[in-house]
Design a protein around this motif. Structure first.
Motif, PDB file in Angstrom:
ATOM      1  N   MET A  41     104.508   8.286  -0.045  1.00 19.60           N
ATOM      2  CA  MET A  41     104.583   9.727  -0.301  1.00 19.60           C
ATOM      3  C   MET A  41     103.320  10.381   0.249  1.00 19.60           C
ATOM      4  SD  MET A  41     106.024   9.983  -4.192  1.00 19.60           S
ATOM      5  CE  MET A  41     105.483   8.443  -4.932  1.00 19.60           C
ATOM      6  N   PHE A  42     103.493  11.529   0.891  1.00 17.47           N
ATOM      7  CA  PHE A  42     102.350  12.221   1.473  1.00 17.47           C
ATOM      8  C   PHE A  42     101.545  12.951   0.403  1.00 17.47           C
ATOM      9  CE2 PHE A  42     102.688  12.615   6.327  1.00 17.47           C
ATOM     10  CZ  PHE A  42     103.124  11.310   6.429  1.00 17.47           C
ATOM     11  N   GLU A  91     116.251  -6.805   2.761  1.00 22.45           N
ATOM     12  CA  GLU A  91     116.070  -5.864   1.650  1.00 22.45           C
ATOM     13  C   GLU A  91     114.653  -5.332   1.674  1.00 22.45           C
ATOM     14  OE1 GLU A  91     118.214  -6.560  -2.431  1.00 22.45           O
ATOM     15  OE2 GLU A  91     117.224  -8.375  -1.715  1.00 22.45           O
ATOM     16  N   HIS A  92     114.500  -4.116   1.218  1.00 24.61           N
ATOM     17  CA  HIS A  92     113.174  -3.496   1.203  1.00 24.61           C
ATOM     18  C   HIS A  92     113.184  -2.457   0.081  1.00 24.61           C
ATOM     19  CE1 HIS A  92     109.734  -1.067   2.556  1.00 24.61           C
ATOM     20  NE2 HIS A  92     109.363  -2.118   3.239  1.00 24.61           N
ATOM     21  N   PRO A  93     112.062  -2.314  -0.633  1.00 22.80           N
ATOM     22  CA  PRO A  93     112.082  -1.357  -1.761  1.00 22.80           C
ATOM     23  C   PRO A  93     112.262   0.101  -1.335  1.00 22.80           C
ATOM     24  CG  PRO A  93     109.902  -2.369  -1.495  1.00 22.80           C
ATOM     25  CD  PRO A  93     110.831  -3.099  -0.581  1.00 22.80           C
ATOM     26  N   ILE A  94     111.889   0.442  -0.117  1.00 21.47           N
ATOM     27  CA  ILE A  94     111.951   1.842   0.301  1.00 21.47           C
ATOM     28  C   ILE A  94     112.975   2.047   1.418  1.00 21.47           C
ATOM     29  CG2 ILE A  94     110.587   3.816   1.144  1.00 21.47           C
ATOM     30  CD1 ILE A  94     109.467   2.685  -1.469  1.00 21.47           C
ATOM     31  N   TYR A 112      99.382  -2.339   1.508  1.00 19.16           N
ATOM     32  CA  TYR A 112     100.392  -2.125   0.467  1.00 19.16           C
ATOM     33  C   TYR A 112     101.798  -2.287   1.045  1.00 19.16           C
ATOM     34  CZ  TYR A 112     102.958   0.324  -3.254  1.00 19.16           C
ATOM     35  OH  TYR A 112     103.843   0.653  -4.250  1.00 19.16           O
ATOM     36  N   LYS A 145      96.146   0.455  -5.709  1.00 20.41           N
ATOM     37  CA  LYS A 145      97.506  -0.101  -5.624  1.00 20.41           C
ATOM     38  C   LYS A 145      97.505  -1.553  -5.160  1.00 20.41           C
ATOM     39  CE  LYS A 145      99.353   2.856  -2.776  1.00 20.41           C
ATOM     40  NZ  LYS A 145     100.237   3.685  -1.950  1.00 20.41           N
ATOM     41  N   LEU A 166     102.669  -5.878   1.347  1.00 22.64           N
ATOM     42  CA  LEU A 166     103.084  -6.444   0.055  1.00 22.64           C
ATOM     43  C   LEU A 166     104.527  -6.066  -0.244  1.00 22.64           C
ATOM     44  CD1 LEU A 166      99.930  -5.651  -2.158  1.00 22.64           C
ATOM     45  CD2 LEU A 166     100.463  -7.796  -0.982  1.00 22.64           C
ATOM     46  N   GLN A 167     104.876  -4.810   0.069  1.00 19.48           N
ATOM     47  CA  GLN A 167     106.253  -4.362  -0.191  1.00 19.48           C
ATOM     48  C   GLN A 167     107.271  -5.141   0.642  1.00 19.48           C
ATOM     49  OE1 GLN A 167     105.472  -0.052   0.451  1.00 19.48           O
ATOM     50  NE2 GLN A 167     106.447   0.212  -1.548  1.00 19.48           N
ATOM     51  N   ASP A 217     110.890  10.701   5.528  1.00 19.04           N
ATOM     52  CA  ASP A 217     111.845  11.757   5.172  1.00 19.04           C
ATOM     53  C   ASP A 217     111.436  13.128   5.710  1.00 19.04           C
ATOM     54  OD1 ASP A 217     113.279   9.821   3.786  1.00 19.04           O
ATOM     55  OD2 ASP A 217     112.161  10.177   1.935  1.00 19.04           O
ATOM     56  N   LYS A 245     104.310  14.663  -1.582  1.00 15.35           N
ATOM     57  CA  LYS A 245     105.230  13.903  -2.430  1.00 15.35           C
ATOM     58  C   LYS A 245     106.468  13.437  -1.660  1.00 15.35           C
ATOM     59  CE  LYS A 245     107.867  14.525  -6.708  1.00 15.35           C
ATOM     60  NZ  LYS A 245     108.978  13.903  -6.114  1.00 15.35           N
ATOM     61  N   ARG A 266     108.096  11.305   1.381  1.00 15.96           N
ATOM     62  CA  ARG A 266     107.677  10.175   2.215  1.00 15.96           C
ATOM     63  C   ARG A 266     107.712  10.598   3.682  1.00 15.96           C
ATOM     64  NH1 ARG A 266     107.769   5.797  -1.310  1.00 15.96           N
ATOM     65  NH2 ARG A 266     108.946   6.275  -3.191  1.00 15.96           N
ATOM     66  N   GLY A 270     106.921  -8.215   1.256  1.00 12.49           N
ATOM     67  CA  GLY A 270     106.886  -9.600   0.795  1.00 12.49           C
ATOM     68  C   GLY A 270     105.886 -10.471   1.543  1.00 12.49           C
ATOM     69  N   VAL A 271     104.967  -9.845   2.280  1.00  7.27           N
ATOM     70  CA  VAL A 271     103.975 -10.596   3.047  1.00  7.27           C
ATOM     71  C   VAL A 271     102.692 -10.685   2.217  1.00  7.27           C
ATOM     72  CG1 VAL A 271     102.616 -10.640   5.181  1.00  7.27           C
ATOM     73  CG2 VAL A 271     104.965  -9.770   5.207  1.00  7.27           C
TER      74      VAL A 271
END
Lengths: 483, 164
Positions: free
Chosen positions: A169-170, A8-11, A287, A315, A290-291, A184, A179, A181, A293-294
């Protein structure tokens, strides 16, 4: 404790291919289709690939983007294969080389017939673009739009270059996909390329470039030539190394390598990371860790100030990660891989201050200490070079249209001088436009003005100072060569 | 400027971003914690009220018109720097609501007790999650709203990641 493979990953969402087997020094291991050999080895817990030829030091990957040669292995009998960009295939035999790697037979000439082949042909095209990253793809948008027959090469097995690792986001404005990513942006660029005029060749490495604009290309085990009327070098950059005790240990990874493992293959690089460098890349990758989980133990920066944006620092600071300026790393500890790091404060001459050393328990030391333009092929072709520290070191002299001192050879993106992906995309478009225009394709002059004005705007402001200075020095160099 | 050394913004550096008391009393309002001139302007484009401007161009600082801002929160998930927060002091005399961008998993749920953190990651204390917004429009930057004691309204800017 997290597994190496993220589910799983937030993005991001990771779609892994079917499970396949391969061997590493005779030992059977599993990986997934779609992974590189290096990614599969990392997931299997293998960090040491081979020994250095003379001192027998452990060697793993460092850059993980095919630039540094730290991961050279013998794959299915072929020596010195960069396994960080080699897709894993069922039944592959991956072996540590002996010494510097042996050619398969006594006669070195047989390499071209065994096990691959030399194709005795030279393909022709109007424009050849080396690199399918932000600059290369953007160049192809313009060349194909203007009607030029275009071939884009990339040594990876997918397009996008480093964009496919940018989960944030750029910045910039709407014209530069602000805005959106980075991940994308790739499909947005691909959509704009007229595929009736473009051919994208993946797993294809340009190994030679000559002044008559003939390229030598290796694709899988096949070598062939390609002659283009115009060449656009959008080959990106390589990660800088930092010299400290045991800096060659596996576990000392470039920031790009960490992004590749984490954001392309969904593999965490380790459990506890020391980030070296507080420019935008160091802060952003912290960052991203961290996302995933490290834990990021701390970020150190030798300069008295962080080089990146405050908003990126903020952040990770509010997530509890300390940032120490005026700090450097003096040593990595561990026998086979990183088990710790020693950091120290530095004085105004960048020298470590005695008695300020601290030991940190980390298993990854991530280096985000700058990039160097990948421009070797340009120099081989006879393009004049100059050294501009603000642009990242040795760069090919080029004019305002990004044309080098060899007519018809252009350079764009980080290969022309280290900047951001947003400027790389604009430079790619500019080079594409100018290359196609010089082929006699009908140019739209407003578009060129528009690109130039956007580039100027992005390089305005306090953070654009370095690029402004570098490009001004380039302008002077170009004058010297009569460009 | 301590923030140039990687430190959090100080009260003084934030002074210009803090909405006037009278405006804070009236309803939720954005706090744009963007104090450096960087080439970035999506906040100007996405504010439905046209409350954010950037006089002088792309490299200048955003300016928020507190009167136009209605606290809708679109900018909280739309700022590429994740530097915009929503503060609401209308929840009674002692409470405040803070809405913050949160790109970690697991995502907290409404009703969860979480640890509020300040700009340096220091623990402020346990608080309640009162709203979690996610969805396509927010493009993978969910917004978590926490109810905090009023004294933390200008300090609470993150929450401890769950499961850590």
């Amino acid at each position: 404790m997290a597994e190496i493979r993220l589910t799983e990953h937030p993005i991001l969402q990771f779609k892994r291919g079917r499970k396949i087997s391969f061997t590493f020094n005779g030992k059977k291991l599993d990986g997934h289709e779609g992974e590189t050999v290096a990614a599969a080895l990392h997931a299997a817990g293998v960090t040491t690939y081979r020994r250095s030829p003379q001192l027998h030091r452990p060697r793993g990957f460092f850059c993980a983007i095919g630039k540094c040669s730290s991961c050279l292995m013998t794959v299915d009998g072929v020596p010195n294969v960069r396994i960080c960009i080699t897709p894993l295939r069922e039944g592959m035999k991956v072996c540590s080389p002996k010494g510097k790697g042996q050619l398969p037979e006594d006669d070195p000439a047989t390499i071209w017939t065994w096990p691959g082949q030399y194709v005795d042909k030279i393909l022709e095209t109007e424009v050849a673009i080396i690199g399918a990253g932000p600059a290369g793809l953007s160049a192809a948008v313009e060349t194909t739009r203007m009607g030029a027959e275009t071939v884009v090469f990339d040594e990876n097995d997918g397009i996008g270059g480093q964009l496919i690792k940018q989960t944030h986001m750029f910045f910039g404005s709407k014209e530069q996909h602000a805005k959106v990513r980075g991940i994308d942006i790739v499909p947005l660029l691909l959509e704009q390329i007229d595929d009736s005029r473009a051919q994208i060749m993946l797993e294809a490495t340009a190994i030679g470039l000559y002044a008559d604009k003939t390229l030598g290309v290796v694709r899988r085990q096949e070598l062939f030539g390609l002659r283009a009327q115009k060449i656009i070098m959008a080959s990106g950059a390589s990660e800088n190394m930092l010299a400290f005790e045991h800096c060659d240990l596996p576990g000392v990874y470039g920031a790009g390598a960490v992004q590749t493992l984490m954001n392309v293959y969904g593999l965490i690089p380790g459990r506890r990371v020391l980030m070296v460098g507080a420019g935008n890349i160091g802060l952003i990758v912290s960052y991203q860790l961290l996302q995933a989980g490290v834990e990021v133990v701390e970020v150190i920066e030798a300069a008295p100030y962080i080089g990146g944006y405050h908003v990126h620092a903020a952040k990770i600071r509010r997530a509890g990660v300390p940032i120490h300026t005026c700090h450097t790393i003096t040593k990595a500890s561990g026998q086979e891989k990183v088990e710790g790091a020693v950091v120290a404060q530095v004085d105004s001459h960048w020298q470590p201050i005695p008695n300020t050393q601290r030991e940190l328990a980390v298993d990854v030391i991530c280096l985000a200490v700058g990039l160097s333009p990948t421009a070797e092929l340009l120099f081989q072709a006879g393009c004049q070079s100059c050294y501009i520290p603000e642009l990242g070191g040795h760069v090919a002299v080029h004019d305002e249209n990004l044309e080098t001192t060899v007519k018809g050879i252009y350079v764009a993106g980080d290969a022309s001088g280290i900047e951001e992906a947003s400027t790389a995309m604009l430079e790619g478009r500019l080079a594409g436009l100018c290359a196609a225009e010089s082929l006699g394709k009908k140019a739209i002059s407003e578009r060129k003005e528009e690109i130039l004005s956007q580039l100027k705007e992005l390089r305005t402001g306090p953070f654009g100072e370095k690029a402004r200075k570098g490009k001004e020095m380039m302008r002077q160099e170009a004058c010297r060569y009569g460009l | 400027m301590a923030y140039k050394k990687g430190d959090a913004l100080t009260a003084r550096e934030l002074a210009a971003q803090i909405p006037p008391k009278e405006r804070l009393r009236r309803g939720p309002v954005a706090m744009v914690e963007c104090v450096e001139e960087i080439p970035c302007n999506p906040c100007v484009e996405i504010c439905p009220q046209g409350a954010i401007s950037m006089p002088g161009g792309l490299n200048k600082l955003p300016r928020l018109d507190w009167e136009k801002c209605n606290g809708c929160g679109v900018c909280v998930s739309g700022c590429p720097g994740l530097a915009i927060f929503m503060v609401d002091l209308t929840e009674g005399r002692d409470r405040a609501k803070v809405a913050l961008p949160y790109e970690f998993i697991p995502l907290p749920e409404k009703g969860d007790k979480v640890m509020a953190l300040d700009r340096e990651g220091n623990e402020l204390g346990p608080v309640d999650v009162i709203r979690v917004q996610k969805g396509k429009r927010l493009d993978r930057t969910p917004i978590v709203t926490i109810a905090v004691p009023r004294k933390w309204a200008l300090a609470a800017r993150s929450i401890r990641r769950l499961g850590r």
